[in-house]
Motif scaffolding. Sequence first.
Motif, mmCIF file in Angstrom:
data_model
loop_
_atom_site.group_PDB
_atom_site.id
_atom_site.type_symbol
_atom_site.label_atom_id
_atom_site.label_comp_id
_atom_site.label_asym_id
_atom_site.label_seq_id
_atom_site.Cartn_x
_atom_site.Cartn_y
_atom_site.Cartn_z
ATOM 1 N N ALA A 173 0.803 -1.223 0.000
ATOM 2 C CA ALA A 173 0.000 0.000 0.000
ATOM 3 C C ALA A 173 0.837 1.274 0.000
ATOM 4 O O ALA A 173 0.510 2.241 -0.696
ATOM 5 C CB ALA A 173 -0.931 -0.015 1.211
ATOM 6 N N LYS A 174 1.924 1.314 0.784
ATOM 7 C CA LYS A 174 2.679 2.562 0.919
ATOM 8 C C LYS A 174 3.539 2.844 -0.312
ATOM 9 O O LYS A 174 3.642 3.991 -0.756
ATOM 10 C CB LYS A 174 3.549 2.510 2.170
ATOM 11 N N THR A 213 -3.641 -5.770 5.512
ATOM 12 C CA THR A 213 -4.911 -5.055 5.672
ATOM 13 C C THR A 213 -6.054 -5.678 4.877
ATOM 14 O O THR A 213 -7.216 -5.380 5.118
ATOM 15 C CB THR A 213 -4.747 -3.583 5.257
ATOM 16 N N GLU A 252 0.615 -3.460 4.321
ATOM 17 C CA GLU A 252 0.935 -2.095 4.710
ATOM 18 C C GLU A 252 2.444 -1.903 4.732
ATOM 19 O O GLU A 252 3.084 -1.850 5.774
ATOM 20 C CB GLU A 252 0.337 -1.811 6.098
#
Length: 382
Positions: free
Chosen positions: A303-304, A345, A381
Motif C-alpha cells: 500500500a505505501k 490489511t 501495509e
Amino acid sequence: MNSVPASTEPAASRLAATASWDAEADDALVCLAVRDETHDVKTFVLAPSGPRLFAYAPGQFLAFAFEIGAETIHRCYTISSAPTRPHALSITVKRVPGGPVSNWLHDTLKPGDTVRALGPMGDFSCFTHPAQKYLLLSGGSGVTPMMAMARTFHDLGGNRDVAFVHSARSPADIVFRGELETMARLDPAFRFHAVCEADAPDEAWAGPKGRLTLETLSAAVPDLPEREVFVCGPKPYMDAVRAMLREAGFDMARHHEESFDFGALPEAEQQAAAEAGRTLDAESSAEAEAAPAAVRTFRVEFAKTRRVLDCPEDSTVLDAARKAGIRLPSSCAKGLCGTCKSKVTKGTVSMTHAGGIRQREIDAGMALLCCSKPTSDLVVER
C-alpha cells in the motif's frame, strides 16, 4: 511463611518473585545496568518491570523490537547470562561500525529505560545434547551462548568436564576474560584457552597466536573425539572449525553450531545472506519451471510504495518480493526475528512461524512475510 522477608528494597522484591515472565502478557523489559566488557562490547542487564522469573535454556536468544527514532527495528540477541540466576538476564552486544542497533544500545540505552522483547527461543543449547564432556568453541561475538552454557555448568557444580576455547583479535578483545579465568581457577574440571591473532597495544599475548588451527585445538583439548562440541562465531570461523573437525575424523553428529546468529551479523553480512537467499530463489525458480504444476497465483499490493507483484501460493511473500526486485526488511527468513513483520490489511495468508510473532499481533492482522504464503489476494501495509 515467605522465604524472603518483606522489604521495600527493590532487590528483595525481585528475589521474592514466584511467577514466570510471559512475553505474550508483558513484553517490556527494564534495563537495570550497563557494563563495559571490552572497549567495544557492553553487557545490558534486563528484567521485567514487576517481579518475575526468567526460564530458558543456555544458548537461547530473545527477539527485540527497538524503537529508534521513528522506526521499529527488530534484532535477536543471545542471552549471555545463566538461567541459574533467573531474576534478571543479560545480552552482550559488540558495537558494529554503522550498525543502527548496536550503536544505539551502546550510546543510548541506560538503566531505567525499557525495551520490548519476545522469547526466549532457539534450540542451540547444551541442554538438548547432554554429555559428560563438552567443548565450547567461539570466535568474536559468538562467545555469548558459550558463556551462558559455561556459567550454567559453573553455577550447578557437579564436576562437569568443560573445555572452552575462544578466538579473539587481541587480548583486549577477549570478552569475559577475567570471569573465565576465575572460573578456570576455581573449578579444575573447567579449562579456558584463548587464541589471539595479534598483541594488544598494552599487552603482548603469551598464548597461542594467529587463527585457530587443528594443531592448536588438539594441544588444548587432547581428548577432542570424546567431547560434545558447540560452535558459534562468524561464518568463516565456523566453516574453518567444521573443516578442522572433519580433518580430525571427528563424529560430526556430535558437532552443533549456531548457524545464523542474525542479531550479531554486520549489515554487510546480512546483505550477503540476502544475496545467497536470492541465489537459492533462482535455483528453486528454475526447478519450478521445469516441473509442470497447477499453482494458483495471487496479487500482492504494497500500500505505501504502491508496488504490485504476483505471488504463487507455494511461495512466501518475501521470496516473491525478492524475485520482483522489491526490497523488504528481513533478516533470519525463519520466522524468528520479526524483522519482516507487516500488517496485512486485506486478504489471508498461511503462516508457519518459529515464535517471532505474538498471538495478539496475529489477531490484529500482522504477519511475518518470510513465512507467510498467500491464500487470497493481499494488501500489505508496506
